[in-house]
Design an enzyme around this catalytic site. Structure first.
Site, PDB file in Angstrom:
ATOM      1  N   HIS A  40      10.036  -0.510   8.839  1.00  0.00           N
ATOM      2  CA  HIS A  40       9.045  -1.593   8.918  1.00  0.00           C
ATOM      3  C   HIS A  40       9.074  -2.470   7.658  1.00  0.00           C
ATOM      4  O   HIS A  40       9.423  -3.644   7.705  1.00  0.00           O
ATOM      5  CB  HIS A  40       7.633  -1.021   9.077  1.00  0.00           C
ATOM      6  CG  HIS A  40       7.389  -0.255  10.333  1.00  0.00           C
ATOM      7  ND1 HIS A  40       7.480  -0.830  11.586  1.00  0.00           N
ATOM      8  CD2 HIS A  40       7.030   1.034  10.532  1.00  0.00           C
ATOM      9  CE1 HIS A  40       7.190   0.082  12.505  1.00  0.00           C
ATOM     10  NE2 HIS A  40       6.920   1.223  11.889  1.00  0.00           N
ATOM     11  N   ASP A  57       0.883  -1.183   0.000  1.00  0.00           N
ATOM     12  CA  ASP A  57       0.000   0.000   0.000  1.00  0.00           C
ATOM     13  C   ASP A  57       0.910   1.220   0.000  1.00  0.00           C
ATOM     14  O   ASP A  57       1.082   1.873   0.993  1.00  0.00           O
ATOM     15  CB  ASP A  57      -0.940  -0.011   1.209  1.00  0.00           C
ATOM     16  CG  ASP A  57      -0.219  -0.155   2.546  1.00  0.00           C
ATOM     17  OD1 ASP A  57       0.961  -0.581   2.548  1.00  0.00           O
ATOM     18  OD2 ASP A  57      -0.814   0.155   3.586  1.00  0.00           O
TER      19      ASP A  57
END
Length: 316
Positions: free
Chosen positions: A248, A11
């Protein structure tokens, strides 16, 4: 040595962008395709960001990009993360548009076809909600025997959540899909906040990149520097991190290529999707005789200094 073959499902926000750029510059990896999903931003914006990043990085061969799910399996969309990733998802950096077009297949169709054509060869790295992979399992329940591995950036076992006290954003955004994937029998490695929060990129690292980065990577490094300023501000305000931010998504991508960066444990898990305060929580059965859930591999520690070095070296 044969090259790792991966699909990136993302995303495309700031750390997704870093992961994509790393994959395009890392040695011994072939990016077979990129699929997009709603999450940090809407799915169309994620796809547009991805195409612009590919135009920036100019890989040797065109990498197909497929549009995926625009909403969760069963719950209503709960807004996007502009406060984290900027209005456009990549720190409001304006990249030139791309001439490349999206493929006609959906993300789920693309994943199923590539796994079917290359059984046991493809590693799927998911950097967003697990909606596309859940839909792919609907299309082909036999997918679990065809993907070499699924590396999931998401979840947390021992650290607090980053959206609720116990839930990490990717799993919180579609907990039904996450539970489906984690209990499907797919060979899942969960790379969550337990390890990503330890792996920080800092302003000092960016200065090193500007000084020692290869000439052909200077445009990429300039983009990373600009987009990360937005991310750094968020982490300063939210987590008291000074001039740094967790890697991340890049850590999950690196773990797909170099698993020895992590220490992992097998755990039986479920993803909670009923509770008012616990939706999206990874419930690990840590008892001596675990009974709840299915076994997946969970990253519990990371060689953070080496991981950051691995990331930076791809651009030097």
């Amino acid at each position: 040595m044969s090259k790792a073959r991966i699909i990136i499902d993302c995303d495309t926000g700031i750390d997704d962008a870093l992961a994509i750029l790393y994959a395009l510059r890392a040695p011994d990896v072939v990016v077979e395709g990129i699929t997009t999903v709603f999450g940090n931003i809407g799915v169309e914006q994620a796809a547009d960001n991805t195409l612009r990043l590919l135009a920036l990085a100019r890989p040797e061969a065109e990498i197909p990009v497929a549009l995926g799910a625009s909403q969760a399996l069963v719950r209503e969309l709960r807004g996007f993360s502009q406060h984290v990733h900027g209005e456009n998802g990549i720190g409001d950096v304006q990249l030139p548009p791309s001439n490349q077009r999206l493929v006609s297949e959906t993300a789920a169709e693309f994943i199923v076809r590539l796994a079917d054509e290359n059984p046991g060869e493809i590693v799927l790295v998911t950097l967003g909600r697990l909606t596309n992979l859940s839909l792919a399992l609907d299309l082909d329940p036999g997918l679990k025997g065809k993907l070499k591995k699924v590396v999931v950036m998401g979840g947390t076992i021992f650290k607090p959540g980053n959206v609720t006290p116990v839930a990490e954003a990717n799993l919180w955004g579609d907990p039904e899909a996450a539970d489906r994937v984690f209990t499907s029998g797919l060979p899942v490695l969960m790379v969550g906040l337990d390890v990503t929060l330890k792996t920080l990129i800092t302003t000092e690292h960016l200065e090193l990149l500007k000084r020692y980065g290869r000439e052909d990577n200077q445009a990429i490094i300039e983009f990373m520097d600009k987009s990360l300023q937005h991310y750094f501000k968020f982490y300063r305000d939210a987590n008291y991190v000074i001039n740094g931010a967790p890697l991340h998504d890049p850590l999950a991508l690196m773990a797909a290529l170099q698993p020895d960066l992590l220490t992992c444990r097998q755990m039986k898990v479920r993803v909670e999707h009923q509770g008012e305060h616990t939706s999206g929580m990874v419930v690990a059965d840590l008892r001596a005789q675990p009974r709840i859930g299915e076994f997946i591999e969970v990253a519990v520690d990371v060689d953070a200094q080496r991981a950051v070095g691995v990331f930076l070296s791809a651009f030097m």
